[in-house]
Design an enzyme around this catalytic site. Structure first.
Site, short mmCIF file in Angstrom:
data_model
loop_
_atom_site.label_atom_id
_atom_site.label_comp_id
_atom_site.label_asym_id
_atom_site.label_seq_id
_atom_site.Cartn_x
_atom_site.Cartn_y
_atom_site.Cartn_z
N CYS A 126 -72.11 1.78 -52.32
CA CYS A 126 -71.12 1.21 -51.64
C CYS A 126 -70.48 0.20 -52.44
O CYS A 126 -71.00 -0.20 -53.51
CB CYS A 126 -71.56 0.53 -50.54
N CYS B 3 -68.47 -2.28 -57.35
CA CYS B 3 -69.75 -2.06 -57.46
C CYS B 3 -69.95 -0.52 -58.07
O CYS B 3 -71.02 0.05 -58.43
CB CYS B 3 -70.54 -2.11 -56.21
N HIS C 44 -78.38 -6.51 -59.76
CA HIS C 44 -76.90 -5.54 -59.50
C HIS C 44 -75.69 -6.23 -60.38
O HIS C 44 -75.10 -7.01 -59.54
CB HIS C 44 -76.84 -5.64 -58.15
#
Length: 426
Positions: free
Chosen positions: A413, A91, A383
């Site tokens: 994160c 990510c 996302h």
């Protein structure tokens, strides 16, 4: 070596993020990357321009995609003399791509470049069964037709035809990111109500930002989509409260739901960075500056929370820049899960954690929640893994441009127990 230079953020662009298996189900990473880079080229008038680097990331990509950064660049409208590279840190990929370009600019290696990423969970790489793969490789190595037939048929079982889909579990624990975050929520005692409240606020802020036109020059229509497909302007706390736990379904203590966790989504984003000299020579407005960045990792196999690494990354970043956690006008914290954001904020306030884990003399303290994700974040807009970083960088730069001056903290994160943080100033 040349002295370190300031790195200007000129702006960014993205396509609307959508839920997987919807509008972009058949586009793929390359198609989304080409569309997004093309939109950025159009926005900043970069047709035929030679840039120093285009760094595009992707987490879920096919082996046949090869170098997405370069391939997308060749179809973007930029000069074919512009190099391209593809990278991946789960990510954090998009922010890492931006930082890679920024570092090259800061060191004087290039004058301008693009960082970003794309991801699709609709067109995932599907692999063949390991036994079938070995069988095919053995057949390829065979010297004769008979040997090939033997390699293909000897001991064959129809179960070998079962395909393998990408796993959602951490390779070293077997647990999904959601399961790990559920453990964090229990450890830090984050109530369901607080998670739903953060989720509700993210949707509300994002919807308001769209209404006032904040995203007009940041989001370009694609495939009939003008706004993020995940955004629910009409969501309420009451609706969120009806959702059942998604990761701990049996203990009666699960608090993470499909509502307060990010949806699997598709999308792409990119941001343009340059030296001050290049921006001035090309008549481009500087929105903000990328000042510094930091990556950290934790031993999640040994018991640390999988998504807690941003606590370390931010602490190290603040120390190096002689700043406190309160020295910011905006906090752009990626909302992988509402619980992850709340665990991070609570850890920064915890004296024992900050002293024993971060090696500080005192807790970092609390932030002004009114400055947190002021135009919404991942829970509301989605996302697509590698697309989040450049989205946040472009958002932070525009917020600072609107304000006129100030400082923004970015925190993301990642899977694998890592975190990426950055400071943006104007």
């Amino acid at each position: 070596m040349k002295p370190v230079r300031r790195v200007a953020i000129l702006g960014g662009v993205r396509i609307p993020f959508v839920k997987n298996n919807t509008a972009y189900f058949d586009v793929g990473n390359l198609g989304m990357s080409i569309t997004t880079l093309g939109a950025l080229v159009e926005k900043f008038g970069l047709q035929g321009e030679v840039l120093g680097e285009v760094a595009m990331g992707a987490v879920l990509k096919h082996s046949s995609d090869w170098n997405l950064g370069r391939e997308a660049t060749l179809s973007s409208g930029l000069s074919p003399l512009t190099p391209g590279i593809t990278l991946q840190r789960a990510c954090g990929t998009g922010l890492d791509s931006v930082v890679l370009v920024a570092n090259k600019i800061a060191l004087g290696q290039i004058e301008a470049g693009i960082g970003g990423g794309s991801d699709t969970t609709s067109d995932v790489p599907i692999a063949v069964n390991p036994r079938l793969r070995r069988r095919l490789l053995n057949a390829n190595m065979a010297k004769s037709f008979g040997q090939r037939i033997g390699a293909m048929l000897k001991g064959f079982s129809f179960s070998e035809l079962k395909p393998e889909f990408p796993g959602v579990g951490e390779p070293r624990t077997g647990k999904s990111m959601g399961q790990h975050c559920e453990m964090m929520a229990k450890e830090w005692q984050i109530p369901r109500e607080a998670q739903d409240q953060l989720t509700f606020e993210s949707h509300r802020k994002a919807a308001a930002a769209y209404e006032r036109g904040f995203f007009d020059d940041l989001v370009v229509p694609f495939r009939g989509q003008k706004r993020d497909g995940i955004l629910r302007p009409d969501t309420t706390l009451e609706k969120l409260a009806t959702l059942k736990p998604a990761f701990d379904k049996t203990s009666g203590k699960g608090t993470l739901t499909a509502g307060n966790s990010t949806n699997l989504s598709d999308g792409a984003s990119a941001a343009l960075l340059s030296s001050e000299e290049w921006a001035n020579a090309h008549g481009k407005e500087i929105q903000a500056y990328l000042v510094d960045a930091q990556v950290a990792a934790v031993d999640f196999v040994g018991g640390e929370g999988l998504l807690m690494a941003p606590c370390w990354a931010v602490a190290q970043l603040l120390k190096r820049n002689n700043l406190t956690l309160q020295d910011f006008d905006f906090y752009e914290i990626h909302e992988a899960f509402a619980a992850q954001v709340l665990c991070t904020l609570k850890a920064w306030e915890d004296e024992k954690f900050c002293k024993e884990k971060l090696g500080l003399d005192a807790p970092l303290g609390s932030i002004d929640r009114a400055k947190l994700n002021v135009v919404g974040s991942s829970l509301a807009v989605g996302h697509p893994f590698a697309a989040t970083g450049a989205r946040i960088v472009a958002t932070a730069a525009k917020l600072l441009k609107e304000k006129g001056s100030g400082r923004a903290l970015i925190s993301i994160c990642t899977a694998g127990g890592m975190g990426v943080a950055a400071i943006v100033e104007r």
